[in-house]
Write a protein that holds these residues in place. Structure first.
Motif, PDB file in Angstrom:
ATOM      1  N   PHE A  45      -7.909 -14.015  58.972  1.00 42.19           N
ATOM      2  CA  PHE A  45      -8.290 -12.771  58.305  1.00 42.19           C
ATOM      3  C   PHE A  45      -9.808 -12.525  58.364  1.00 42.19           C
ATOM      4  O   PHE A  45     -10.251 -11.380  58.431  1.00 42.19           O
ATOM      5  CB  PHE A  45      -7.780 -12.741  56.863  1.00 42.19           C
ATOM      6  CG  PHE A  45      -6.302 -12.493  56.784  1.00 42.19           C
ATOM      7  CD1 PHE A  45      -5.755 -11.302  57.218  1.00 42.19           C
ATOM      8  CD2 PHE A  45      -5.437 -13.469  56.310  1.00 42.19           C
ATOM      9  CE1 PHE A  45      -4.396 -11.066  57.173  1.00 42.19           C
ATOM     10  CE2 PHE A  45      -4.069 -13.251  56.256  1.00 42.19           C
ATOM     11  CZ  PHE A  45      -3.551 -12.042  56.691  1.00 42.19           C
ATOM     12  N   LEU A  48     -10.313 -11.128  61.796  1.00 42.83           N
ATOM     13  CA  LEU A  48      -9.786  -9.768  61.834  1.00 42.83           C
ATOM     14  C   LEU A  48     -10.761  -8.789  61.177  1.00 42.83           C
ATOM     15  O   LEU A  48     -11.055  -7.717  61.720  1.00 42.83           O
ATOM     16  CB  LEU A  48      -8.413  -9.719  61.157  1.00 42.83           C
ATOM     17  CG  LEU A  48      -7.703  -8.378  61.184  1.00 42.83           C
ATOM     18  CD1 LEU A  48      -7.364  -7.985  62.615  1.00 42.83           C
ATOM     19  CD2 LEU A  48      -6.442  -8.446  60.338  1.00 42.83           C
ATOM     20  N   ASP A  49     -11.306  -9.165  60.018  1.00 43.03           N
ATOM     21  CA  ASP A  49     -12.254  -8.305  59.311  1.00 43.03           C
ATOM     22  C   ASP A  49     -13.521  -8.097  60.143  1.00 43.03           C
ATOM     23  O   ASP A  49     -14.042  -6.983  60.239  1.00 43.03           O
ATOM     24  CB  ASP A  49     -12.598  -8.909  57.952  1.00 43.03           C
ATOM     25  CG  ASP A  49     -13.477  -7.987  57.122  1.00 43.03           C
ATOM     26  OD1 ASP A  49     -14.466  -8.466  56.540  1.00 43.03           O
ATOM     27  OD2 ASP A  49     -13.184  -6.773  57.060  1.00 43.03           O
TER      28      ASP A  49
END
Length: 182
Positions: A45, A48-49
């Protein structure tokens, strides 16, 4: 806004590097599988961010030909000593306005011949130019100067060698004459 985006990318990069480092260490330690899964999810994550931030484009609205010349400020208003409006000039559809006093040789867009302190205003005292959704004020070499009182901080700034960005609520001083952008 651009500075905030760069800071976010920097922090996201630091978080991602830390998460990858912790996940790598957890590979060699005898830890529960769910701790490793949480670490890998955190890495996923974070990455992804960071990718989302890097792919984000700056969505500033540049004016199209239909609304070119219309800024947030719509009028220039001459004020008296009690902040009462005496006269106003519409800015809609304009890209440049010369501020000064009308004479036989030169035209001006904002004629201040009849204002109280007109003796302190040059024939071509200043210019307002519209560029990329903003108005900019520039002194044209006047004898008594140009100042801007900014609405966002209340500070009064001398306009000297380069254009100064102005917006609705700012007060322009041509010598002692005050013009409010609304």
């Amino acid at each position: 806004m651009e500075r905030n985006r760069k800071l976010k990318i920097g922090f996201d990069s630091a978080i991602l590097i830390s998460a990858v480092g912790i996940s790598f260490i957890l590979l060699f330690l005898d830890t529960h599988i769910w701790i490793r899964v949480l670490a890998y999810l955190f890495v996923f994550f974070s990455a992804l961010d960071l990718l989302i931030q890097l792919r984000k484009k700056d969505h500033k609205k540049y004016q199209t030909s239909e609304n070119y010349g219309e800024a947030k400020a719509g009028q220039l208003v001459l004020l008296d000593e009690h902040d009462k409006p005496l006269k106003s000039w519409d800015l809609a559809g304009k890209t440049a306005l010369i501020l000064g006093k009308k004479n036989d040789e030169e035209e001006v867009d904002v004629d201040l011949t009849e204002c109280e302190y007109s003796t302190f205003i040059n024939d071509q005292h200043a210019v307002l130019n519209f560029c990329l959704d903003s108005w900019y004020l520039e002194d044209l070499g006047s004898q008594n100067g140009v100042k801007v009182k900014k609405v966002e901080d209340g500070g009064c700034y001398q306009v000297t060698n380069r254009p100064c960005r102005v917006s609705a609520g700012d007060v322009i001083y041509l010598a002692s004459t005050r013009l409010l952008l609304t």
